[in-house]
Design a protein around this motif. Sequence first.
Motif, PDB file in Angstrom:
ATOM      1  N   UNK A  32       0.902  -1.202   0.062  1.00 13.38           N
ATOM      2  CA  UNK A  32      -0.026   0.106   0.033  1.00 13.38           C
ATOM      3  C   UNK A  32       0.809   1.202   0.099  1.00 13.38           C
ATOM      4  N   UNK A  33       1.929   1.226   0.847  1.00 11.03           N
ATOM      5  CA  UNK A  33       2.968   2.301   1.000  1.00 11.03           C
ATOM      6  C   UNK A  33       3.554   2.563  -0.694  1.00 11.03           C
ATOM      7  N   UNK A  34       3.826   1.508  -1.327  1.00 10.60           N
ATOM      8  CA  UNK A  34       4.254   1.609  -2.629  1.00 10.60           C
ATOM      9  C   UNK A  34       3.702   2.243  -3.607  1.00 10.60           C
ATOM     10  N   UNK A  35       2.159   2.013  -3.476  1.00 10.16           N
ATOM     11  CA  UNK A  35       1.111   2.497  -4.467  1.00 10.16           C
ATOM     12  C   UNK A  35       1.191   4.320  -3.938  1.00 10.16           C
ATOM     13  N   UNK A  36       1.156   4.613  -2.597  1.00 11.34           N
ATOM     14  CA  UNK A  36       1.324   5.853  -2.200  1.00 11.34           C
ATOM     15  C   UNK A  36       2.421   6.943  -2.733  1.00 11.34           C
ATOM     16  N   UNK A  37       3.714   6.017  -2.825  1.00 12.54           N
ATOM     17  CA  UNK A  37       4.812   6.760  -3.218  1.00 12.54           C
ATOM     18  C   UNK A  37       4.757   6.725  -4.815  1.00 12.54           C
ATOM     19  N   UNK A  38       4.276   5.693  -5.778  1.00  6.57           N
ATOM     20  CA  UNK A  38       4.243   5.741  -7.003  1.00  6.57           C
ATOM     21  C   UNK A  38       3.161   6.076  -7.608  1.00  6.57           C
ATOM     22  N   UNK A  39       1.926   6.294  -7.246  1.00  8.06           N
ATOM     23  CA  UNK A  39       0.636   6.783  -7.503  1.00  8.06           C
ATOM     24  C   UNK A  39      -0.328   5.627  -7.360  1.00  8.06           C
ATOM     25  N   UNK A  40      -1.572   5.949  -6.999  1.00  7.86           N
ATOM     26  CA  UNK A  40      -2.577   4.905  -7.114  1.00  7.86           C
ATOM     27  C   UNK A  40      -3.409   4.902  -8.314  1.00  7.86           C
TER      28      UNK A  40
END
Length: 69
Positions: A32-40
């Motif tokens: 979930x944090x990866x998506x927050x960094x890279x974009x949902x």
Amino acid sequence: MNSQDLKKLVTFAMPFGRYKGRVIADLPGHYLNWFAREGFPNGELGRLLALMQEIDHNGLKPLLDPLRK
């Protein structure tokens, strides 16, 4: 956010990627944090992932337990 979004977190399955088939509420925090960094992603999926990331980040995952029944 509405009350139906919380129910969707425990029923909506991830449609792609490493965790394909796993319900959004069960996705690991690092993902979930990866998506927050890279974009949902766009649309409903992105909105639900962003909501779950916020819930997970703030330690509120146990609030979803009653909805799993």
